[in-house]
Design a protein around this motif. Sequence first.
Motif, mmCIF file in Angstrom:
data_model
loop_
_atom_site.group_PDB
_atom_site.id
_atom_site.type_symbol
_atom_site.label_atom_id
_atom_site.label_comp_id
_atom_site.label_asym_id
_atom_site.label_seq_id
_atom_site.Cartn_x
_atom_site.Cartn_y
_atom_site.Cartn_z
ATOM 1 N N MET A 44 4.756 6.344 -5.030
ATOM 2 C CA MET A 44 5.551 5.142 -5.160
ATOM 3 C C MET A 44 6.151 4.848 -6.259
ATOM 4 O O MET A 44 7.276 4.883 -6.473
ATOM 5 C CB MET A 44 4.952 4.093 -4.346
ATOM 6 N N ILE A 45 5.043 4.661 -7.181
ATOM 7 C CA ILE A 45 5.455 4.272 -8.801
ATOM 8 C C ILE A 45 6.274 5.395 -9.349
ATOM 9 O O ILE A 45 7.135 5.240 -9.889
ATOM 10 C CB ILE A 45 4.112 3.990 -9.412
ATOM 11 N N LYS A 46 5.812 6.715 -9.171
ATOM 12 C CA LYS A 46 6.738 7.695 -9.544
ATOM 13 C C LYS A 46 8.094 7.859 -9.263
ATOM 14 O O LYS A 46 8.973 8.070 -9.885
ATOM 15 C CB LYS A 46 5.957 9.223 -9.263
ATOM 16 N N LYS A 47 8.264 7.670 -8.010
ATOM 17 C CA LYS A 47 9.693 7.675 -7.389
ATOM 18 C C LYS A 47 10.418 6.473 -7.915
ATOM 19 O O LYS A 47 11.616 6.603 -8.172
ATOM 20 C CB LYS A 47 9.582 7.267 -5.838
ATOM 21 N N ASN A 56 8.815 -1.250 -3.340
ATOM 22 C CA ASN A 56 8.600 -2.268 -2.426
ATOM 23 C C ASN A 56 7.111 -2.794 -2.570
ATOM 24 O O ASN A 56 6.322 -2.268 -2.299
ATOM 25 C CB ASN A 56 8.652 -1.668 -0.835
ATOM 26 N N ILE A 57 7.113 -3.989 -3.277
ATOM 27 C CA ILE A 57 5.743 -4.448 -3.588
ATOM 28 C C ILE A 57 4.654 -4.683 -2.461
ATOM 29 O O ILE A 57 3.701 -4.423 -2.738
ATOM 30 C CB ILE A 57 5.978 -5.741 -4.576
ATOM 31 N N GLY A 58 5.390 -5.112 -1.309
ATOM 32 C CA GLY A 58 4.618 -5.266 -0.175
ATOM 33 C C GLY A 58 3.839 -4.133 0.109
ATOM 34 O O GLY A 58 2.601 -4.022 0.454
ATOM 35 N N GLU A 59 4.643 -2.850 0.054
ATOM 36 C CA GLU A 59 4.051 -1.614 0.458
ATOM 37 C C GLU A 59 3.095 -1.218 -0.685
ATOM 38 O O GLU A 59 2.318 -0.610 -0.275
ATOM 39 C CB GLU A 59 5.138 -0.842 0.725
ATOM 40 N N LEU A 60 3.474 -1.199 -1.811
ATOM 41 C CA LEU A 60 2.494 -1.070 -3.051
ATOM 42 C C LEU A 60 1.328 -1.924 -2.740
ATOM 43 O O LEU A 60 0.072 -1.323 -2.985
ATOM 44 C CB LEU A 60 2.964 -1.288 -4.229
#
Length: 117
Positions: A44-47, A56-60
């Motif tokens: 997620m962070i790479k993308k 999406n902080i909630g998904e993180l």
Amino acid sequence: MNFSEYQEISKRTMPEIKGDLDLKLARFNYALGLNTESGEAGDMIKKHLAHGHDINIGELVKEAGDVLHYLSGICSLYGISFGDVAEANIIKLQNRYPNGFSEDASRNRKEYSDSHD
């Protein structure tokens, strides 16, 4: 919530251990789960950073929680207090970077004999 409370509550989803094979399989499952979930958080962070995706902080937060759960499980399955892991890590970091992190301190750090990394 503290680490001890988290570790105890997260045990409710652990499989029942009836013997050595169950213990090995549970350890294997939790190790793979940790690898998978940390990879998902990293992806997620790479993308976000390399591909320009919105994050999406909630998904993180959910992925980070999954990483926390699997790490807690590994600790439980090896009889390690999650709180002891956190405390040992802080001591290691304080020894490694007594004046806080800097690039110079990172390049020229001294390893201590009680460090287990």
